[in-house]
Every structure is written in structure tokens, then in C-alpha cells.
Enzyme design. Structure first.
Site, short mmCIF file in Angstrom:
data_model
loop_
_atom_site.label_atom_id
_atom_site.label_comp_id
_atom_site.label_asym_id
_atom_site.label_seq_id
_atom_site.Cartn_x
_atom_site.Cartn_y
_atom_site.Cartn_z
N PHE A 1 6.16 7.63 7.99
CA PHE A 1 4.74 7.30 8.00
C PHE A 1 4.16 7.88 9.28
CE2 PHE A 1 1.19 4.31 8.60
CZ PHE A 1 0.68 4.22 7.32
N LEU B 1 1.27 8.32 11.52
CA LEU B 1 -0.06 7.89 11.94
C LEU B 1 -0.26 8.15 13.43
CD1 LEU B 1 -2.75 6.30 11.39
CD2 LEU B 1 -1.48 4.22 11.89
N GLY C 1 3.38 -3.69 6.24
CA GLY C 1 4.42 -3.21 7.16
C GLY C 1 4.70 -4.22 8.26
N GLU D 1 4.07 -0.54 15.07
CA GLU D 1 3.33 -1.06 13.91
C GLU D 1 2.25 -2.07 14.34
OE1 GLU D 1 6.62 -0.36 10.45
OE2 GLU D 1 4.89 -1.60 10.07
#
Lengths: 381, 247
Positions: free
Chosen positions: A123, A125, A242, A363
Site C-alpha cells: 500500500f 501512500l 487497517g 498506519e
């Protein structure tokens, strides 16, 4: 109100515990010391069905609920958080994002091998200048008609080198701000992708963390998830779930450190009695136990809400915040209880303390969780 | 080939055993239950043989009340095809074997496999008794089982070495460490499929206990370890003589 788990949930918890205590533990110190990717364990956990736990069996997942996922994450994280983060990213960010928002074709092509655990996902980001502030994406996905042209750099990417499928968040319409952001499914082997060296981290040392650079990478239009400009919403929605995975990981670090501390305190003697019988240690253990139990309840509440189809963003932010803070505190106390032994690798708790630090950062940092919680509390959104 | 694996529901091996007042009964409050580790290895070997295509069906059987069903479901999730629960509370090894024998009289099987002992009561008795009650041959101390051309090839441990034997079917094997290396962990698919696998409950035979437990006594606490410098052999000898009293 029912605090009982189902027979299946207990079986999953036991399976994760058995794997962690029999297999994962074996070379965990060596993996941490030399930053060795836990390839054998990722493969074995995939064969057991842990890598696509919550994906529907229609797409080769295991079809389990989020409560089971929390139970499994806790048990694996008691032993090795580096392995559990690989599982968490694949499950609750990548598989969840594709299953929830992808098209049938995208699911067929990308979700199926991810759910089987044959391929890992990542992921993408975070950027050098956009971590917590996810709206400031510098990576661009320029609209070229039939395709997007991807340029930019992503940082701190878990599974960065081992993943075969990237979910990349990038800006297409800078003038629209966060409403111009898209999310693209990108094949790791696409021309123009280069991966930086493995990050030499303080903790979670055997997870595969890299920078990923994109230079004129062509991504077909059909690889965009959702409508044009859906990327930021996608990232926020996906991170809501998440957080439950990372909260459960932090919980596992805390409860694992507590278990080790209880065992040690009942064996180690000073001044003629077990240190557990000294009130200074007994009260410390009591404090740790209460916090671990609180963290567990918050994680399970968030998971339960998600399984019920109810809003869970507030609960998952609370779970992530509290479990991460607890993990840091409890692992630090665990080192203290172990004394000098706690400061050496052989007794595991120093590694858990280093690993716990990251749960407060990735996260969504603890401070970002506090923003989410306080905005909801104060109706400021 | 159809295999029956006898499983026992036992406290987790890390359980701190406590006794009820009077020391005639174990206090099972808060105990986690597992498949007896030797039975789990037996089941693992049966599953390996089924995966290799030499075993057709695996049935697990246990003598227990309904609270043992999570353990039975775990065996099904690990790879057994069906299960039988003999509804009784076993009172001793004889009674357990009797219940198993009565239930198995109605079943078709080629091999029965029992773990060498249960990790709670350590009787080492049920397998042998069961074979006698079923009037079938048995082999003990089995450390390896292969099946070739529908015939079991059995390796057993004997003093100073190994012995390879065959057995007339139907027969019973009492297996020990070595029969399988790592106990099978159920996969998610296995856990899901365990929901729908058949679990038959048969009425047990009540039996009077032939053995009475008079008293339990916990083992003495381990004394603390003394570490002596490797250079200081004199002190080691003295402590072995004066404290440990072994020389």
C-alpha cells in the site's frame, strides 16, 4: 452483550498460537538481528489461509470475520511483529481495498493471487513529504487518455520489494487538492519502477521496508479503483480497517510481553522469593494486565462493529491509539521487570519494545488517531 | 484403507495442575483443553497418508461428554473426515477402552491408531486393552507407518534398534514419538469445512471404576539452580557432596 467467541474463532486463535509458538518463534531473534525476511513463514501462513483471511471464498480467501483476524494478529504478534505486519498489510489494506472497491475484473486478476497468498501486496501512500498529511501527495498520475503516467517516490513501504501488486495513491488533478487523488493497481514489474535499499530500522527489522520510485510508469486506465478522484477517500476508508490490524498487532506485542513478564516474575528470585511476590513487581504486572485487557476490548469492539456493517472509524482509531500506547508502555515495563536479562536479545522483550515503537508511528501516528478521535468527539468534521 | 484414530481430550500441557480439597480430584477450573499430543501425532500421520492417497477415510473417536466437542472439531479441521463421540465420562483406562470397543464394534475399519499414552493420566493402557477387547492384533512402540499396496509397513522401537513388522488387518497400532514430526495445524479451509463434517454421538456404557484414586500429590518444587564458575571444580565437588549428596 456476549463476550464468548465462537468455536471457529477459538480454533483460528489456537491455530495462530500453535503456528507462532511452534514455528515462528524458532528463528525470530536471528531474523531480527540480520533483517531477514520471513519468507518460509509467509509461505506457510499463506498455505494455512492467513494471508487472505477476510476475503470471500469466492475470490479464494478464507471468509473469516474481523474478530478472527484480531485474534490471529494478536497471537502471531506475541512472537513476531515483523511477520504479522506483512500479514496485516496484505489483508486489511490491500485485499480489503480491492475487494471492497475494485471491479470484478480487478478482483479476478489481482485479488485472487493475493488472497491465496501466492503474491503479496503493498500500500503506497507515504511520501518523503507526505506521511501523516496524506493530502499533500507529490506523486503524480498524469491522465494521458488511455493510461496514467506515474511519477514520484513513495517511502516506508512495507512489502516494498517483495510485493507483486502495488496500490499506489497519486495526484491526478493538483488543482482539486485531495479530491484530485487517484488510487491505481500497479504491477511491480512494470518498466520504470525502481526499489530503494532495505531500510535499516530500529524495530520490525525483518519486514521488507523500502522506498519505491516511479519514473514514467504507464498504468492502464482500467487499473484505477473507483471513480476519478476517489483515491483519497479510498485511502482513508481502507486505513480505517487497517488500523484494526495494527491495533491488534500492538495488542499482541503488549500481551506477549506481559506473558513473558509473568513467567519470568514467577521464576526469578531476589531477596529469597520470586520477584512476583514483591509488591513493586506484582503491582506493575497488574497495571500491565489491565491495560492489555482494555486494548483487547477496544480492538474487538472495532472488529465487531466492522463485522456488523456499522461505522467503525472512531472505534478503530481508539483501538489503534490505545493499543499502540499500551504496547510501548507494557513492553518497556517488561524490559524493566526482566532487568539486565531484558536488555539482551535472548529474552525477546527488548525486541518487542523496539517493535512496539513503530505501532505508535505507522498506519496513522498516535497523534493522527487523537485528531480522528477528537474531531468525532467534538463533531468537527 | 479406513483408519480410526482414538483421541483424548486433555489439559494443555502448560497447565498448572491444582487439586480440589481432599486431593482426590483435579480442579479443572480455567483449564484449556487440547488433543492429547501423542494422539495428535497419530492423527497427523493418518492425514499425511491420506494426502499421499493410501488412506481413504479417517475417523476420530473419543470418549467424552459434549464439552470435548471443540477438541473433536479441531481434529476434523486438521483433516479427519468424520468423528464419533462416545457420550460418557471415562473413569479409568479399562472403562475408556470398553467404551471405545463397544462403539467400534459397529464400525468398518482396517486400522485403529492410539497414542502411546495420554498426557494427563499417563496410563499407557488403553491401546492394548482396546485391541484385546476387539480381539484384533496390536503392535506397540510404533515409530513409523507406511502403507504400500494396502498393507501397513510398521517400524517399532526395540532395545538397541528398530524392528520392522507387518500386521494382519484389522489391527491396532500404539504409536509414539517419531510417528509424525510436527503436529498438523488446521488451515482456514479446514476450519470452515469442519462445520459440516459428520460428528456422531453414541451412547456410552457406564462402568464401575476398577481403580480408585486415593490421593494426589504434586511433585516437589524444583530447587533453584546454582551456577558455579567453570574454573571452580573444588566448589562443584563440595556442593555435589554436601548439598546434592550425589557423590
Amino acid at each position: 452483550m456476549n463476550f464468548e467467541f465462537t468455536g471457529e474463532q477459538l480454533m483460528i486463535q489456537q491455530a495462530a498460537r500453535d503456528y507462532a509458538q511452534r514455528e515462528l518463534i524458532q528463528d525470530v531473534i536471528e531474523r531480527d538481528t540480520h533483517s531477514i525476511y520471513p519468507e518460509r513463514h509467509v509461505k506457510a501462513l499463506a498455505e494455512l489461509g492467513f494471508m487472505g483471511m477476510m476475503v470471500s471464498p469466492e475470490y479464494d480467501g478464507s471468509g473469516m470475520d474481523t474478530v478472527s483476524y484480531v485474534l490471529a494478529m494478536e497471537e502471531l504478534s506475541k512472537v513476531d511483529a515483523s511477520t504479522s505486519v506483512i500479514m496485516s498489510v496484505n489483508n486489511s489494506l490491500v485485499c480489503y481495498g480491492i475487494e471492497e472497491f475494485g471491479t470484478a475484473e480487478q478482483k479476478e486478476k489481482y485479488l485472487r493471487p493475493l488472497a491465496r497468498g501466492e503474491k503479496m501486496g503493498a500500500f503506497l501512500l507515504s511520501e518523503p513529504e507526505a506521511g501523516s498529511d496524506a493530502t499533500s501527495q507529490k506523486t503524480t498520475a498524469e491522465d494521458k487518455g488511455d493510461y496514467y503516467l506515474l511519477n514520484g517516490t513513495k517511502n516506508w513501504i512495507t512489502n516494498g520489494n517483495t510485493a507483486k501488486t502495488y496500490l499506489v495513491i497519486a495526484q491526478t488533478h493538483p488543482e482539486k487538492g485531495h479530491r484530485g487523488i487517484n488510487v491505481l493497481l500497479v504491477d511491480r514489474n512494470s518498466p520504470g519502477i525502481s526499489v530503494g535499499p532495505h531500510e535499516d530500522k530500529m524495530g520490525m527489522r525483518s519486514s521488507d521496508t523500502h522506498s519505491v520510485m516511479f519514473t514514467d510508469v504507464i498504468v492502464p486506465k482500467e487499473n484505477r479503483i473507483g471513480e476519478d478522484g476517489f483515491g483519497f477517500k479510498f485511502a482513508m476508508k481502507t486505513l480505517e480497517g487497517g488500523r484494526i490490524g495494527i491495533a491488534a498487532q500492538a495488542l499482541g506485542l503488549a500481551s506477549g510481553a506481559l506473558e513473558r513478564s509473568v513467567k519470568y516474575a514467577l521464576e526469578r528470585k531476589t531477596f529469597g522469593k520470586e520477584i512476583a511476590k514483591h509488591q513493586a513487581i506484582a503491582f506493575k504486572l497488574a497495571e500491565m494486565a489491565v491495560k492489555v485487557e482494555n486494548a483487547r476490548h477496544l480492538c474487538l469492539k472495532a472488529a465487531w462493529l466492522k463485522d456488523q456493517g456499522k461505522p467503525y472509524g472512531y472505534a478503530s482509531a481508539m483501538a489503534k491509539y490505545y493499543a499502540a500506547e499500551t504496547a510501548m508502555e507494557v513492553t518497556t515495563q517488561a524490559v524493566q521487570i526482566h532487568g539486565g536479562y531484558g536488555y539482551v536479545k535472548e529474552y525477546h522483550v527488548e525486541r518487542m519494545m523496539r517493535d512496539a515503537k513503530l505501532t505508535q508511528i505507522y498506519e496513522g501516528t498516535s497523534e493522527i488517531q487523537q485528531i480522528v478521535i477528537s474531531r468525532e468527539l467534538l463533531h468537527l468534521h | 484403507m479406513n483408519i480410526i484414530v482414538c483421541i483424548s481430550n486433555v489439559p494443555d500441557t502448560t497447565t498448572r495442575i491444582k487439586y480440589k480439597p481432599g486431593n482426590k480430584d483435579v480442579d479443572y477450573t480455567g483449564v484449556q483443553w487440547i488433543i492429547n499430543p501423542w494422539d495428535e501425532l497419530a492423527l497427523t500421520r493418518a492425514i499425511e497418508l491420506k494426502e499421499a492417497g493410501t488412506v481413504k477415510k479417517i475417523t476420530v473417536i473419543t470418549v467424552a461428554k459434549a464439552d470435548a466437542e471443540p477438541t473433536i472439531r479441531k481434529a476434523l479441521a486438521s483433516g479427519a473426515d468424520e468423528a464419533i463421540r462416545v457420550d460418557a465420562s471415562p473413569v479409568d483406562a479399562w472403562n475408556t477402552a470398553l467404551n471405545l470397543a463397544e462403539a467400534l464394534k459397529n464400525e468398518q475399519f482396517d486400522l485403529v491408531i492410539c497414542g502411546v499414552e495420554s498426557s494427563d493420566y499417563n496410563n499407557w493402557s488403553v491401546g492394548g486393552m482396546l485391541a484385546e477387547m476387539l480381539r484384533i492384533p496390536s503392535v506397540s512402540a510404533v515409530t513409523s507407518l507406511q502403507i504400500e499396496n494396502s498393507k501397513p509397513i510398521i517400524t517399532r522401537e526395540v532395545d538397541g534398534g528398530r524392528q520392522q513388522v507387518s500386521i494382519k488387518l484389522p489391527g491396532l497400532l500404539i504409536v509414539q514419538k517419531g510417528i509424525a514430526i510436527v503436529p498438523r495445524i488446521p488451515s482456514m479451509r479446514g476450519i470452515m469445512s469442519a462445520r459440516t463434517k459428520p460428528l456422531k454421538v453414541v451412547t456410552g456404557v457406564s462402568g464401575e471404576s476398577l481403580i480408585e484414586i486415593v490421593d494426589y500429590e504434586a511433585p516437589p518444587q524444583k530447587s533453584s539452580c546454582k551456577i558455579i564458575d567453570s574454573e571452580n571444580l573444588e566448589m562443584l565437588a563440595e556442593l555435589l557432596h554436601t548439598e546434592a549428596r550425589v557423590i
